[in-house]
Design a protein around this motif. Structure first.
Motif, PDB file in Angstrom:
ATOM      1  N   GLY A  50      43.501 -54.396 -15.304  1.00  0.00           N
ATOM      2  CA  GLY A  50      42.189 -54.701 -15.870  1.00  0.00           C
ATOM      3  C   GLY A  50      41.842 -56.175 -15.780  1.00  0.00           C
ATOM      4  N   ASN A  51      42.790 -57.038 -16.097  1.00  0.00           N
ATOM      5  CA  ASN A  51      42.523 -58.475 -16.050  1.00  0.00           C
ATOM      6  C   ASN A  51      42.488 -58.992 -14.612  1.00  0.00           C
ATOM      7  OD1 ASN A  51      42.481 -58.873 -18.938  1.00  0.00           O
ATOM      8  ND2 ASN A  51      44.683 -58.517 -18.886  1.00  0.00           N
ATOM      9  N   ASP A  52      43.339 -58.439 -13.732  1.00  0.00           N
ATOM     10  CA  ASP A  52      43.298 -58.830 -12.324  1.00  0.00           C
ATOM     11  C   ASP A  52      41.921 -58.530 -11.717  1.00  0.00           C
ATOM     12  OD1 ASP A  52      46.507 -59.071 -11.371  1.00  0.00           O
ATOM     13  OD2 ASP A  52      46.123 -57.789 -13.102  1.00  0.00           O
ATOM     14  N   HIS A  53      41.340 -57.419 -12.163  1.00  0.00           N
ATOM     15  CA  HIS A  53      40.107 -56.930 -11.557  1.00  0.00           C
ATOM     16  C   HIS A  53      38.877 -57.696 -12.038  1.00  0.00           C
ATOM     17  CE1 HIS A  53      36.721 -54.026 -11.129  1.00  0.00           C
ATOM     18  NE2 HIS A  53      37.316 -53.755  -9.983  1.00  0.00           N
ATOM     19  N   ARG A  54      38.880 -58.175 -13.268  1.00  0.00           N
ATOM     20  CA  ARG A  54      37.671 -58.726 -13.873  1.00  0.00           C
ATOM     21  C   ARG A  54      37.355 -60.138 -13.372  1.00  0.00           C
ATOM     22  NH1 ARG A  54      40.171 -56.478 -18.654  1.00  0.00           N
ATOM     23  NH2 ARG A  54      39.194 -54.503 -19.169  1.00  0.00           N
ATOM     24  N   HIS A  55      36.072 -60.478 -13.477  1.00  0.00           N
ATOM     25  CA  HIS A  55      35.623 -61.843 -13.225  1.00  0.00           C
ATOM     26  C   HIS A  55      36.189 -62.760 -14.318  1.00  0.00           C
ATOM     27  CE1 HIS A  55      32.860 -65.049 -11.988  1.00  0.00           C
ATOM     28  NE2 HIS A  55      32.628 -65.241 -13.276  1.00  0.00           N
ATOM     29  N   PRO A  56      36.658 -63.944 -13.989  1.00  0.00           N
ATOM     30  CA  PRO A  56      36.582 -64.610 -12.685  1.00  0.00           C
ATOM     31  C   PRO A  56      37.834 -64.442 -11.836  1.00  0.00           C
ATOM     32  CG  PRO A  56      37.290 -66.191 -14.309  1.00  0.00           C
ATOM     33  CD  PRO A  56      37.140 -64.864 -15.045  1.00  0.00           C
ATOM     34  N   ASN A  57      38.755 -63.553 -12.236  1.00  0.00           N
ATOM     35  CA  ASN A  57      40.040 -63.443 -11.535  1.00  0.00           C
ATOM     36  C   ASN A  57      39.886 -62.724 -10.195  1.00  0.00           C
ATOM     37  OD1 ASN A  57      41.180 -64.594 -13.904  1.00  0.00           O
ATOM     38  ND2 ASN A  57      41.195 -62.556 -14.828  1.00  0.00           N
TER      39      ASN A  57
ATOM     40  N   SER B 221      47.523 -45.347 -14.571  1.00  0.00           N
ATOM     41  CA  SER B 221      46.232 -45.800 -14.066  1.00  0.00           C
ATOM     42  C   SER B 221      45.390 -46.379 -15.197  1.00  0.00           C
ATOM     43  CB  SER B 221      45.493 -44.655 -13.379  1.00  0.00           C
ATOM     44  OG  SER B 221      45.032 -43.713 -14.328  1.00  0.00           O
ATOM     45  N   GLN B 222      44.419 -47.211 -14.809  1.00  0.00           N
ATOM     46  CA  GLN B 222      43.581 -47.881 -15.805  1.00  0.00           C
ATOM     47  C   GLN B 222      42.125 -47.789 -15.398  1.00  0.00           C
ATOM     48  OE1 GLN B 222      45.166 -51.487 -17.499  1.00  0.00           O
ATOM     49  NE2 GLN B 222      43.148 -52.439 -17.580  1.00  0.00           N
ATOM     50  N   TRP B 223      41.262 -47.571 -16.374  1.00  0.00           N
ATOM     51  CA  TRP B 223      39.835 -47.441 -16.133  1.00  0.00           C
ATOM     52  C   TRP B 223      39.171 -48.822 -16.231  1.00  0.00           C
ATOM     53  CZ3 TRP B 223      42.863 -45.962 -20.038  1.00  0.00           C
ATOM     54  CH2 TRP B 223      42.726 -46.674 -21.236  1.00  0.00           C
ATOM     55  N   GLY B 224      37.957 -48.907 -15.679  1.00  0.00           N
ATOM     56  CA  GLY B 224      37.140 -50.100 -15.852  1.00  0.00           C
ATOM     57  C   GLY B 224      36.028 -49.798 -16.836  1.00  0.00           C
ATOM     58  N   VAL B 225      34.790 -49.851 -16.376  1.00  0.00           N
ATOM     59  CA  VAL B 225      33.663 -49.548 -17.260  1.00  0.00           C
ATOM     60  C   VAL B 225      33.264 -48.081 -17.091  1.00  0.00           C
ATOM     61  CG1 VAL B 225      32.817 -51.915 -17.198  1.00  0.00           C
ATOM     62  CG2 VAL B 225      32.002 -50.272 -15.498  1.00  0.00           C
ATOM     63  N   TRP B 226      32.664 -47.548 -18.140  1.00  0.00           N
ATOM     64  CA  TRP B 226      32.116 -46.193 -18.081  1.00  0.00           C
ATOM     65  C   TRP B 226      30.618 -46.310 -17.776  1.00  0.00           C
ATOM     66  CZ3 TRP B 226      34.590 -41.408 -19.328  1.00  0.00           C
ATOM     67  CH2 TRP B 226      35.954 -41.540 -19.590  1.00  0.00           C
TER      68      TRP B 226
ATOM     69  N   VAL C  25      30.824 -41.513 -16.418  1.00  0.00           N
ATOM     70  CA  VAL C  25      31.914 -41.481 -15.446  1.00  0.00           C
ATOM     71  C   VAL C  25      32.665 -42.811 -15.503  1.00  0.00           C
ATOM     72  CG1 VAL C  25      32.535 -41.241 -13.018  1.00  0.00           C
ATOM     73  CG2 VAL C  25      30.615 -39.930 -13.961  1.00  0.00           C
ATOM     74  N   PRO C  26      34.004 -42.783 -15.597  1.00  0.00           N
ATOM     75  CA  PRO C  26      34.757 -44.040 -15.615  1.00  0.00           C
ATOM     76  C   PRO C  26      34.930 -44.607 -14.211  1.00  0.00           C
ATOM     77  CG  PRO C  26      36.274 -42.201 -15.784  1.00  0.00           C
ATOM     78  CD  PRO C  26      34.890 -41.613 -15.796  1.00  0.00           C
ATOM     79  N   ASN C  27      34.846 -45.907 -14.116  1.00  0.00           N
ATOM     80  CA  ASN C  27      35.119 -46.608 -12.865  1.00  0.00           C
ATOM     81  C   ASN C  27      36.569 -47.058 -12.904  1.00  0.00           C
ATOM     82  OD1 ASN C  27      35.069 -48.161 -10.540  1.00  0.00           O
ATOM     83  ND2 ASN C  27      34.056 -49.892 -11.546  1.00  0.00           N
ATOM     84  N   MET C  28      37.445 -46.386 -12.159  1.00  0.00           N
ATOM     85  CA  MET C  28      38.867 -46.695 -12.210  1.00  0.00           C
ATOM     86  C   MET C  28      39.155 -48.028 -11.508  1.00  0.00           C
ATOM     87  SD  MET C  28      39.767 -44.192 -14.009  1.00  0.00           S
ATOM     88  CE  MET C  28      41.558 -44.334 -14.032  1.00  0.00           C
TER      89      MET C  28
END
Length: 397
Positions: free
Chosen positions: A261-268, A299-304, A312-315
């Motif tokens: 989750g943190n790897d995926h998010r801005h600004p990372n 697995s980890q979800w992003g935003v719904w 729908v979740p964005n994985m």
């Protein structure tokens, strides 16, 4: 809000917070404030390095606890117990403690002070006063004290061990009781008789680089460090944190990893291939340290997102997680746990973290996976939302 087990486990840096139950402010959300006392001749004192104090989770050489829900476990006789806190204890930190498997209690403590947690107010039947009793707490401790006629003994250690590696979701951020409300803690508590370490911290990345404005390293580096990536630990160890020797610990039988989750998010915004290679490297590292451990990729979800008449979740890094599993598939010790379908959009709070109910759902499904795939018995049978009075218990609501 962060919680700390008395001197050892959960580090809750805020002294108070609002907990809602059925939409109403929960009365007395943190029962159990312990009194400050002065030790006299009626007490028998133990130093923090005696073998009778079992340290759970990650601690450094100064007996300071780090990461998610570290704690101590004691077995004592008599009818009173006190804990002394060291100079590095955060002022007003909220710690969680309990007797046996009763509900968790909570108390604010501060540095260089002694608090009595078991005393005349504790309901102890006459026939169990001198029977060894288990006490747990989650923070730095400077010592433990029992009645002068009583003693500490070494508590039992369980044969199996679980390690959870993750970020804020595994840490229970925004849960009512933070780590005690997290799927990670509810899962290990539901397994019953297992040792556990929760190596998780809000904001940590898997990939070894600076994420947000925090540490310059990720979990592939921090898995070998005693302290976490937080600002408090960086201030305490400005140059280099202490090395944590995983090989010196009881080997884990099961390791669950939920990161991304943190790897995926801005600004990372870590590139997918970098994430994949870092995941492979972490698993190889764990396997070389604990060659008999089963490793579970979660697995980890992003935003719904609302799509038409449904959510729908964005994985997050879903393809890369499956590729990591495929990379190790023939070696037989890596499994993949797909969280799709377990949670609905109303199980997620506005910051994409599970609600208390969402954490319970995740823990329940993981317990059944462990029962069916690992063939572990659940002792007790799948206990979740462990040890906190949370659910509404009134009919007029």
């Amino acid at each position: 809000m962060r919680v700390a087990y008395l001197g050892l486990t959960l580090l809750w840096s805020l002294a108070s917070a609002t907990i809602l139950q059925n939409g109403q402010v929960k009365e007395d959300p943190y029962p159990g404030q312990a009194p400050v006392i002065s030790l006299d001749n009626s007490w028998r004192n133990y130093a923090p390095d005696v073998p009778e104090i079992a340290y759970k989770g990650r601690w450094d050489s100064k007996h300071i606890s780090w990461w998610s829900a570290p704690g101590i476990k004691l077995q004592f006789s008599g009818n009173k117990l006190a804990i002394s806190f060291g100079p590095s204890t955060s002022d007003g930190v909220l710690v969680a403690y309990r007797l046996g498997s009763l509900d968790w209690q909570f108390s604010n403590v501060t540095a260089d002070a002694t608090y009595q947690f078991i005393g005349p107010w504790t309901e102890l039947a006459d026939d169990i006063v001198d029977v060894p009793k288990i006490f747990e707490m989650r923070v730095q401790i400077a010592g433990v004290s029992t009645a002068s006629t009583a003693e500490l003994t070494i508590p039992p250690r369980y044969a199996k061990k679980v390690e959870v590696i993750g970020g804020s979701i595994a840490s229970g951020q925004y849960g009512s009781y933070e780590t005690l409300s997290s799927w990670a803690y509810l899962f290990v508590a539901g397994l019953g008789n297992v040792e556990h370490t929760l190596t998780s911290y809000a904001g940590v990345c898997l990939v070894d680089k600076q994420c947000y404005d925090g540490s310059a390293h990720g979990m592939t580096w921090y898995w070998h460090r005693a302290s976490d990536p937080g600002g408090r630990s960086r201030a305490f160890y400005p140059e280099e944190p202490e090395i944590f020797d995983n090989s010196a610990e009881q080997p884990a039988d099961l390791v669950i990893i939920q990161l991304g989750g943190n790897d995926h998010r801005h600004p990372n915004e870590i590139p997918p291939r970098d994430f994949y290679h870092a995941y492979v490297n972490l698993i190889e590292d764990i396997h070389s340290t604990w060659p008999h451990a089963v490793i579970l990729i979660m697995s980890q979800w992003g935003v719904w997102e609302k799509q038409g008449f449904s959510y729908v979740p964005n994985m997050v890094y879903e393809e890369e997680g499956r590729q990591v599993h495929q990379h190790f598939k023939d070696r037989g010790f890596v499994y993949y746990f797909d969280t799709t379908g377990i949670l609905q959009h109303n199980d997620i709070n506005p910051k994409n973290h599970p609600t208390d109910v969402g954490h319970i759902k995740l823990a329940s499904h993981l317990l059944q996976w462990t029962r069916m795939v690992m063939r572990w018995k659940l002792e007790p049978m799948g206990e979740v939302q462990h040890g906190t009075l949370y659910w509404n218990d009134q009919q007029e609501y």
